[in-house]
Design a protein around this motif. Structure first.
Motif: not given
Length: 125
Positions: A36-43, A91-95
């Protein structure tokens, strides 16, 4: 090729819990270590957790250690991320993703190939 579909993300208050699911189809699920990974916009995409093929070995990022756990159900071809004591900074999108190797490179996004579309987690303060 493996297809991955994440679900379970939503808006939740700080201190709450969520369980994310990632359902796999295509090639046998038991071929793959999962992450599992997470990502915020621009990061950059940030490592969260990984689990071995048999589910016995897990590794959790320091930033979520003690709050998040990863598990898998090979019979259901699904990997889970249990998230407790959520904070606004979670708070992030999780993948979810499948790893190239069971034994190395799995702490970085470059060690993974098949990715899901992501599920958004928003934690309000």
């Amino acid at each position: 090729q493996v297809q991955l579909v994440e679900s379970g993300g939503r808006l939740v208050q700080a201190g709450g819990s969520l369980r994310l699911s990632c359902a796999a189809s295509g090639r046998p699920f038991t071929n793959y270590r999962m992450g599992w990974f997470r990502q915020a916009p621009g990061k950059e995409r940030e490592f969260v957790a990984t689990i071995s093929v048999n589910g016995y070995s897990t590794f959790i990022a320091d930033s979520v250690e003690g709050r998040f756990t990863i598990s898998r159900d090979n019979a259901k071809s699904t990997v889970y991320l249990q998230m407790n004591k959520l904070k606004p900074e979670d708070t992030d999108a999780y993948y979810c993703a499948t790893a190239f190797s069971e034994y190395s490179g799995y702490l970085r996004s470059s060690g993974y190939d098949n990715w899901g579309q992501g599920t958004q987690v928003t934690v309000s303060s």
